[in-house]
Structure formats: C-alpha cells, structure tokens
Design a protein around this motif. Sequence first.
Motif, mmCIF file in Angstrom:
data_model
loop_
_atom_site.group_PDB
_atom_site.id
_atom_site.type_symbol
_atom_site.label_atom_id
_atom_site.label_comp_id
_atom_site.label_asym_id
_atom_site.label_seq_id
_atom_site.Cartn_x
_atom_site.Cartn_y
_atom_site.Cartn_z
ATOM 1 N N ALA A 247 2.735 1.708 17.507
ATOM 2 C CA ALA A 247 2.823 2.251 16.151
ATOM 3 C C ALA A 247 1.957 1.450 15.182
ATOM 4 C CB ALA A 247 4.279 2.252 15.682
ATOM 5 N N LEU A 248 1.925 0.128 15.346
ATOM 6 C CA LEU A 248 1.072 -0.701 14.495
ATOM 7 C C LEU A 248 -0.401 -0.332 14.638
ATOM 8 C CD1 LEU A 248 2.651 -4.257 14.856
ATOM 9 C CD2 LEU A 248 2.313 -3.014 12.719
ATOM 10 N N LEU A 249 -0.856 -0.191 15.870
ATOM 11 C CA LEU A 249 -2.263 0.139 16.099
ATOM 12 C C LEU A 249 -2.602 1.506 15.513
ATOM 13 C CD1 LEU A 249 -2.694 -1.144 19.770
ATOM 14 C CD2 LEU A 249 -3.674 -2.150 17.708
ATOM 15 N N PRO A 257 -9.885 2.641 7.788
ATOM 16 C CA PRO A 257 -11.101 3.022 8.530
ATOM 17 C C PRO A 257 -11.963 1.842 8.962
ATOM 18 C CG PRO A 257 -10.800 4.435 6.606
ATOM 19 C CD PRO A 257 -9.779 3.347 6.501
ATOM 20 N N ASP A 258 -11.945 0.761 8.199
ATOM 21 C CA ASP A 258 -12.804 -0.386 8.523
ATOM 22 C C ASP A 258 -12.443 -1.023 9.860
ATOM 23 O OD1 ASP A 258 -14.133 -0.020 6.166
ATOM 24 O OD2 ASP A 258 -13.102 -1.623 5.081
ATOM 25 N N TYR A 259 -11.228 -0.801 10.336
ATOM 26 C CA TYR A 259 -10.787 -1.446 11.574
ATOM 27 C C TYR A 259 -10.661 -0.464 12.742
ATOM 28 C CZ TYR A 259 -9.940 -5.595 8.820
ATOM 29 O OH TYR A 259 -10.111 -6.686 8.000
ATOM 30 N N ARG A 260 -11.142 0.743 12.562
ATOM 31 C CA ARG A 260 -11.037 1.735 13.643
ATOM 32 C C ARG A 260 -11.859 1.323 14.860
ATOM 33 N NH1 ARG A 260 -11.209 7.075 9.659
ATOM 34 N NH2 ARG A 260 -9.074 6.815 8.903
ATOM 35 N N GLN A 261 -13.086 0.882 14.621
ATOM 36 C CA GLN A 261 -13.916 0.470 15.757
ATOM 37 C C GLN A 261 -13.329 -0.752 16.450
ATOM 38 O OE1 GLN A 261 -16.792 2.146 16.985
ATOM 39 N NE2 GLN A 261 -16.214 0.799 18.684
ATOM 40 N N THR A 262 -12.714 -1.660 15.677
ATOM 41 C CA THR A 262 -12.081 -2.840 16.263
ATOM 42 C C THR A 262 -10.974 -2.431 17.234
ATOM 43 O OG1 THR A 262 -12.531 -4.126 14.259
ATOM 44 C CG2 THR A 262 -10.842 -4.985 15.763
ATOM 45 N N ILE A 263 -10.183 -1.441 16.833
ATOM 46 C CA ILE A 263 -9.101 -0.973 17.704
ATOM 47 C C ILE A 263 -9.661 -0.336 18.967
ATOM 48 C CG2 ILE A 263 -7.242 0.735 17.886
ATOM 49 C CD1 ILE A 263 -6.618 0.150 14.928
ATOM 50 N N ILE A 264 -10.687 0.506 18.815
ATOM 51 C CA ILE A 264 -11.305 1.147 19.974
ATOM 52 C C ILE A 264 -11.871 0.106 20.932
ATOM 53 C CG2 ILE A 264 -13.269 2.581 20.692
ATOM 54 C CD1 ILE A 264 -12.786 4.247 18.156
ATOM 55 N N ASP A 265 -12.585 -0.881 20.378
ATOM 56 C CA ASP A 265 -13.180 -1.930 21.214
ATOM 57 C C ASP A 265 -12.107 -2.753 21.917
ATOM 58 O OD1 ASP A 265 -15.681 -1.091 20.456
ATOM 59 O OD2 ASP A 265 -15.957 -2.634 18.921
ATOM 60 N N LEU A 337 -3.043 -5.590 5.430
ATOM 61 C CA LEU A 337 -3.772 -6.686 4.790
ATOM 62 C C LEU A 337 -4.200 -7.749 5.793
ATOM 63 C CD1 LEU A 337 -1.658 -7.100 1.515
ATOM 64 C CD2 LEU A 337 -3.925 -6.060 1.750
ATOM 65 N N ARG A 338 -3.487 -7.886 6.865
ATOM 66 C CA ARG A 338 -3.882 -8.846 7.900
ATOM 67 C C ARG A 338 -4.145 -8.134 9.228
ATOM 68 N NH1 ARG A 338 1.801 -12.229 8.457
ATOM 69 N NH2 ARG A 338 3.202 -10.452 8.570
ATOM 70 N N ALA A 339 -4.877 -7.055 9.108
ATOM 71 C CA ALA A 339 -5.132 -6.161 10.247
ATOM 72 C C ALA A 339 -5.709 -6.858 11.475
ATOM 73 C CB ALA A 339 -6.033 -5.008 9.818
ATOM 74 N N PRO A 340 -6.733 -7.737 11.357
ATOM 75 C CA PRO A 340 -7.306 -8.339 12.573
ATOM 76 C C PRO A 340 -6.266 -9.069 13.422
ATOM 77 C CG PRO A 340 -8.747 -8.726 10.700
ATOM 78 C CD PRO A 340 -7.481 -8.159 10.152
ATOM 79 N N MET A 341 -5.383 -9.838 12.738
ATOM 80 C CA MET A 341 -4.361 -10.585 13.470
ATOM 81 C C MET A 341 -3.325 -9.642 14.087
ATOM 82 S SD MET A 341 -2.052 -13.716 11.987
ATOM 83 C CE MET A 341 -3.529 -14.486 11.321
ATOM 84 N N VAL A 342 -2.968 -8.607 13.329
ATOM 85 C CA VAL A 342 -1.981 -7.653 13.817
ATOM 86 C C VAL A 342 -2.518 -6.898 15.032
ATOM 87 C CG1 VAL A 342 -0.684 -5.567 13.251
ATOM 88 C CG2 VAL A 342 -0.885 -7.399 11.561
ATOM 89 N N ILE A 343 -3.796 -6.514 14.992
ATOM 90 C CA ILE A 343 -4.406 -5.787 16.112
ATOM 91 C C ILE A 343 -4.372 -6.635 17.376
ATOM 92 C CG2 ILE A 343 -6.589 -4.886 17.007
ATOM 93 C CD1 ILE A 343 -7.217 -4.017 14.092
ATOM 94 N N GLN A 344 -4.733 -7.911 17.263
ATOM 95 C CA GLN A 344 -4.735 -8.782 18.442
ATOM 96 C C GLN A 344 -3.326 -8.982 19.001
ATOM 97 O OE1 GLN A 344 -7.426 -9.875 20.144
ATOM 98 N NE2 GLN A 344 -8.518 -8.545 18.705
ATOM 99 N N ALA A 345 -2.364 -9.154 18.106
ATOM 100 C CA ALA A 345 -0.992 -9.361 18.558
ATOM 101 C C ALA A 345 -0.420 -8.095 19.188
ATOM 102 C CB ALA A 345 -0.119 -9.798 17.385
ATOM 103 N N VAL A 401 1.382 -15.810 17.425
ATOM 104 C CA VAL A 401 0.625 -16.506 16.385
ATOM 105 C C VAL A 401 0.545 -15.648 15.123
ATOM 106 C CG1 VAL A 401 -1.672 -17.296 15.710
ATOM 107 C CG2 VAL A 401 -0.767 -17.904 17.935
ATOM 108 N N GLY A 402 1.014 -16.174 14.038
ATOM 109 C CA GLY A 402 0.795 -15.546 12.736
ATOM 110 C C GLY A 402 1.761 -14.458 12.365
ATOM 111 N N ILE A 403 2.135 -13.582 13.328
ATOM 112 C CA ILE A 403 2.979 -12.439 12.968
ATOM 113 C C ILE A 403 4.181 -12.328 13.894
ATOM 114 C CG2 ILE A 403 1.138 -11.075 11.925
ATOM 115 C CD1 ILE A 403 1.076 -9.497 14.560
ATOM 116 N N SER A 404 4.682 -13.440 14.346
ATOM 117 C CA SER A 404 5.792 -13.418 15.301
ATOM 118 C C SER A 404 6.994 -12.676 14.730
ATOM 119 C CB SER A 404 6.184 -14.843 15.680
ATOM 120 O OG SER A 404 6.538 -15.581 14.525
ATOM 121 N N GLU A 405 7.184 -12.731 13.413
ATOM 122 C CA GLU A 405 8.339 -12.064 12.820
ATOM 123 C C GLU A 405 8.235 -10.547 12.925
ATOM 124 O OE1 GLU A 405 5.263 -12.496 9.586
ATOM 125 O OE2 GLU A 405 6.071 -13.680 11.228
#
Length: 409
Positions: A247-249, A257-265, A337-345, A401-405
């Motif tokens: 659901a997060l992704l 939209p700025d993080y769509r390619q990051t998710i695909i990759d 607001l912290r999309a890169p970290m959330v995507i990785q987690a 890391v960062g978003i454990s909660e």
Amino acid sequence: FDKSKTLFALDKARNAITKQDQAVVVEGYFDAIALHAAGITNIVASLGTAFSLDQVRQLSRYTESKQIVLNFDADAAGTNAAQRAIGEIANLAYQGLVQLRVLNLPDGKDADEFLKSAPDATEKYRQLLLNAPLWLDWQIDQLLIGKDLQQADQFQQVAQAMVKLLKQLEDINQLTYYINYCAQILSQGQGKLVSLYIENLQTQLQKPLRAAFKKSPPRLKKPKQQGNQESNLPVGKERILLERAEALLLRIYLHCPDYRQTIIDTLDQRDLLFSLSHHRFLWQQIIELQGIGTQFYTTTPEQLISRLQDRSLQFPREMTQVAHLFHLDETCTEDILRAPMVIQAAAASLEIVALEKHRRYCLEQWQTIDISNDWQRKQYYWQECQDANRRLLELEKIRQVGISELLTM
C-alpha cells in the motif's frame, strides 16, 4: 546502454504481455517490428544478445504465469542462441519458476520472413505460438537431430544426453513424465521395451548419487536462525506486512510522480511483484492506463486517480478494495515527504516475505530428503537456508532504519 538488460519494444509490448499472460522473445528488431505491425503485440527483441536473467526479471513483472516463448531463428546460429538463452535461465526453468517454451518456424524462416510467406501467415504464427513445445521437449528434440538410433554409438550418445538433462529435474512428477517420454523415444516404437528403458534410465539417474555419497557423505546440521532474527514471521503477520508495504508503494506512486521511476526501478532490480490480488489488480490498471513511454512522468496524481476511478463501473468490487489509496491523511503525507526511505523499507519488507517463504520451502525439503539417497540436494537446501538467514538479517536492518514505527509488526 547495457544490451543484456534491455528488451527492444518492451514499452509497446507490456500491456499485451499482461493481457495475454505470455511474452514472446525474438532475436532482432525487424522481427519484433514485423510482428507488431501484424497485430501480434506481446513481442520483444533481445537485441542480438543471449537472453539474460535481467531480461527474464523484466518480463516476469508483466506475466503472472511467467510464460516466456523464445522464437529465435531456426538456423544453426538461432538454435545456438536458443541453447545459450536456456543455459542462462536453466535453473529457473528446472525449478518451474519460469514456463519456458521454444518456437522454431518452418523452413528455417525468421519471423519477418514467415509473415511475408503467405496471406494467412499471421494466423499460422498465432497457432504455432499456441503449440510451441516446452523447452525440455525442444531440447530432447535437438538431441535427435541427425542421429540414427539404429546405430549403437549414436543411440548411446542420445541416451547419455537424455540422462544429463533428466538429472537437473527436481520435481518428481516432472521427472517421472520425462523418464517415460525418453523411454518411449529410445524404444523406437517397440512397446515391450518401454519398461526396460524406464528402468535403465532410473538406474543411471540414481548411480551417481550413490557413488558420491559413498565417497564423501557430508555432515549437515539443521539450519539455524542467526541471532535474534525478528524477520521469522508467522504467516498471518506476513500478510499484514505485505498489506502495509504494498500500500505504501502504490500510494507513493499515485501521489508522487517524481518517485514513480524509483519504484519501478526498485521492483525491477529486486525482482519483486505485488503479491496481494487487489494490489496486483491496481498495478495492472496503472500499467494499462499509463503504458507507453514516459507518460508516467507527466500524468498528475489527479489525472491518474481520476482515470482509475472511472474504472469503478467496470470493476466495482476490485476498485472498492483499493479506493482508500486514492486519498492522503496526515500519516500518508508524512510518508510522501520521506519517500526514498519509505520506498527502500517497503521493498525490503516485500523481499523479506518472499525470502521467508523460500526459506520455509527449503527447510521442508531439507527435512524430508534422505541423506543416504540424495545428499547433494540435501546440501543444496541446507545452503539455501543459510543464505536466506543472512539476507533476512540484512533486510531487517534496512526495513527498520528511519521508519521502523511505520512497518514494525
């Protein structure tokens, strides 16, 4: 660019691949262009290189059954290319993780030539696709080319090559089927000999294992978890973890939209898929709506969500299940607001669930295999468990890391 990671026409083919649940790989640009022009659009080209694992992972994202058909040229070079491609992904095929088929067109033609050969060539091509043999059937057929089974030396070559192929099969039902299939070929129509060749093949498949065991039987301890490994999740909690992570992704993809390619990759690089049916449905709708080129960069959240909501009449039940993702509350806004970290987690969470399932399967196999009969497979599954344990520890650190909660169970 790296040819081994690129598939020509994938941007044009991926919607058709998803709808037909099948991807067809040809060798060259012209073959792919000709087939698309003929209305057969689930086609990509491998750009003249060996079909690689990276390319398999890309295609697997769009076909749920993982059905891939190799349609390389039927000349010697094309046959060699098909053999190399099978070699690249043989382990996936042997384990049943890819449904691999091989299509050779009549008279040694490539796809472009075949389509020009007759007015009804397009329909004939579709029929040939439907009847394309499984890769192992094709490989067995290749063993027979130019061989006279009436000659003792050639008979022996074919039989030995068959045994070499059969040794790689892990599924007992599949192995039983192909032992019978090969025995019928070797019997050359003499029904009374089939049972004899079945017994001979079974004997040859067992001997190397017994000999290896007598030579150096390994002592394997039960695979243990390393440290305090919190990622050993009960099945019920795995679903909760998947629900939150997927659901997060999807929410970030829809609203940012700025993080769509990051998710695909990220999904591509880690060979990850949406596992829950309602999330997989939404992802397929997004792919269909955005489809080609760089449109996902330019579609605003409002435009994309509006188009998805328009499908509610067509898919009322499915859209109701994912409708909450179209809206943002305060917590969701913080995620953005912290999309890169959330995507990785979130990606780490998906990988944890997939790896846990793999680890459980390997442990079950390890426990059921008799070491005196098949120590090589027992050792293989033991090593897979150890590797999975190490990777699970790494993923758990990334997840927390960062978003454990947000993702802690």
